[in-house]
Design an enzyme around this catalytic site. Sequence first.
Site, PDB file in Angstrom:
ATOM      1  N   THR A  30       0.832  -1.211   0.000  1.00  0.00           N
ATOM      2  CA  THR A  30       0.000   0.000   0.000  1.00  0.00           C
ATOM      3  C   THR A  30       0.868   1.264   0.000  1.00  0.00           C
ATOM      4  O   THR A  30       0.492   2.275  -0.596  1.00  0.00           O
ATOM      5  CB  THR A  30      -0.929   0.023   1.242  1.00  0.00           C
ATOM      6  N   ALA A 251       6.245  -4.664  -7.391  1.00  0.00           N
ATOM      7  CA  ALA A 251       5.445  -3.430  -7.420  1.00  0.00           C
ATOM      8  C   ALA A 251       4.756  -3.156  -8.763  1.00  0.00           C
ATOM      9  O   ALA A 251       4.251  -2.049  -8.983  1.00  0.00           O
ATOM     10  CB  ALA A 251       6.251  -2.208  -6.975  1.00  0.00           C
ATOM     11  N   ALA A 252       4.694  -4.166  -9.641  1.00  0.00           N
ATOM     12  CA  ALA A 252       3.959  -3.980 -10.910  1.00  0.00           C
ATOM     13  C   ALA A 252       2.503  -3.648 -10.610  1.00  0.00           C
ATOM     14  O   ALA A 252       1.956  -2.653 -11.109  1.00  0.00           O
ATOM     15  CB  ALA A 252       4.041  -5.244 -11.768  1.00  0.00           C
ATOM     16  N   ASP A 254       1.203  -2.711  -7.692  1.00  0.00           N
ATOM     17  CA  ASP A 254       1.078  -1.520  -6.832  1.00  0.00           C
ATOM     18  C   ASP A 254       1.118  -0.237  -7.665  1.00  0.00           C
ATOM     19  O   ASP A 254       0.350   0.701  -7.436  1.00  0.00           O
ATOM     20  CB  ASP A 254       2.226  -1.456  -5.800  1.00  0.00           C
TER      21      ASP A 254
HETATM   22  P1  ADP Z   1       0.915  -8.073  -9.492  1.00  0.00           P
HETATM   23  O1  ADP Z   1       2.213  -7.347  -9.360  1.00  0.00           O
HETATM   24  O2  ADP Z   1      -0.111  -7.581  -8.522  1.00  0.00           O
HETATM   25  O3  ADP Z   1       1.031  -9.573  -9.518  1.00  0.00           O
HETATM   26  P2  ADP Z   1       0.496  -8.229 -12.355  1.00  0.00           P
HETATM   27  O4  ADP Z   1       1.667  -9.127 -12.468  1.00  0.00           O
HETATM   28  O5  ADP Z   1      -0.787  -8.780 -12.838  1.00  0.00           O
HETATM   29  O6  ADP Z   1       0.293  -7.642 -10.886  1.00  0.00           O
HETATM   30  O7  ADP Z   1       0.871  -6.937 -13.181  1.00  0.00           O
HETATM   31  C1  ADP Z   1       0.249  -5.684 -13.016  1.00  0.00           C
HETATM   32  C2  ADP Z   1       0.402  -4.919 -14.306  1.00  0.00           C
HETATM   33  O8  ADP Z   1       1.803  -4.787 -14.603  1.00  0.00           O
HETATM   34  C3  ADP Z   1      -0.208  -5.592 -15.516  1.00  0.00           C
HETATM   35  O9  ADP Z   1      -1.574  -5.294 -15.666  1.00  0.00           O
HETATM   36  C4  ADP Z   1       0.634  -5.023 -16.644  1.00  0.00           C
HETATM   37  O10 ADP Z   1       0.161  -3.734 -16.984  1.00  0.00           O
HETATM   38  C5  ADP Z   1       2.004  -4.887 -16.004  1.00  0.00           C
HETATM   39  N1  ADP Z   1       2.839  -6.070 -16.277  1.00  0.00           N
HETATM   40  C6  ADP Z   1       3.186  -7.049 -15.411  1.00  0.00           C
HETATM   41  N2  ADP Z   1       3.980  -7.985 -16.015  1.00  0.00           N
HETATM   42  C7  ADP Z   1       4.137  -7.566 -17.304  1.00  0.00           C
HETATM   43  C8  ADP Z   1       4.849  -8.054 -18.437  1.00  0.00           C
HETATM   44  N3  ADP Z   1       5.550  -9.183 -18.408  1.00  0.00           N
HETATM   45  N4  ADP Z   1       4.765  -7.345 -19.587  1.00  0.00           N
HETATM   46  C9  ADP Z   1       4.049  -6.189 -19.665  1.00  0.00           C
HETATM   47  N5  ADP Z   1       3.366  -5.679 -18.639  1.00  0.00           N
HETATM   48  C10 ADP Z   1       3.391  -6.333 -17.466  1.00  0.00           C
END
Ligand code: ADP
Length: 300
Positions: A30, A251-252, A254
């Site tokens: 968060t 943090a993708a 986040d």
């Molecule tokens: P978390 O970090 O919560 O697991 P995700 O992995 O689903 O979330 O990723 C969140 C966002 O980050 C995705 O919706 C996308 O926009 C971006 N993202 C994550 N991994 C990739 C990737 N390999 N290529 C492009 N975009 C990505």
Amino acid sequence: MSRFLAVGECMIEMAPDGAGKFVMGFAGDTFNTAWYARQVAPPNVEIAYLSAVGTDKPSDDMAAFMREAGIVPHLRRRADQTVGLYLVSLEEGERTFSYWRSAAAARTLADDLDSLPVGAGDTVFFSGITLAILPEAGRRRLLELMARVRSDGVTVAFDPNLRPRLWQGTEDMCRWITRGAAVADIALPSFEDEAAYFGDADTDVTAERYSEAGAGLVVVKDGPKPVLIRAGRARETVAPDCVADVVDTTAAGDSFNAAFLMALADGGSHAEAARAGCALSAQVIGRRGALVPVQAPVRT
Ligand code: ADP
């Protein structure tokens, strides 16, 4: 929106510097969202963070870090307690995380909380990790406060962020996560986790479940695959641009949440907000670490 308030736990991060030493920083789901919100929000939007910390030097340093980052700290101070810590290890290029958080003051953040510092038109954000670290009475109190501010016109956003190790068991986790979604206007789940612990067959099943739980707007992230946006019966998808060089996905989600919520609060459509989320997280996964320098995405 004049204020964005995130609620949860910020920890000390000890990350290897590549030369055998560790660099101290501050991060946590968060908090990362608040930090990225500060990077992309206009200056007139206040970004605030609510948690509990101790009265020791690392707790003071954390508060100072927030202030220096332009985030207004709402930190309850607990005498003789301290903040949680995690250490990043690098094994053949893969990052693994070890946590010391069981005694963290953040677990008490809801103990004496009787209101949230937000008003009509503001956004408040919390996660499944926020709920996981609290005792049951704290979870109930926080959810009651979320429901109350929501009825006062505050937008409540929730990322389930499923972390079974922080819960008594998967069933317990799934029950509380569903309660979290029930007080939220916006749910921001990540499909991989939802499939693993709720057994969802596809992103539509995830969206349907959170929609049934009470979240009017559900945004299902799915790594490089299209983001699914479900608003009532309406459904649309937004495909992230391909990121050729994925360095570290910490943090993708986040950062996606931060850009999504800021764009939405700024009047963007659901699709525009999702594109802003994808654009920001694309920058974040191209660099190592939870908090990386970014440029505010342009709305498209
Ligand atoms: P978390 O970090 O919560 O697991 P995700 O992995 O689903 O979330 O990723 C969140 C966002 O980050 C995705 O919706 C996308 O926009 C971006 N993202 C994550 N991994 C990739 C990737 N390999 N290529 C492009 N975009 C990505």
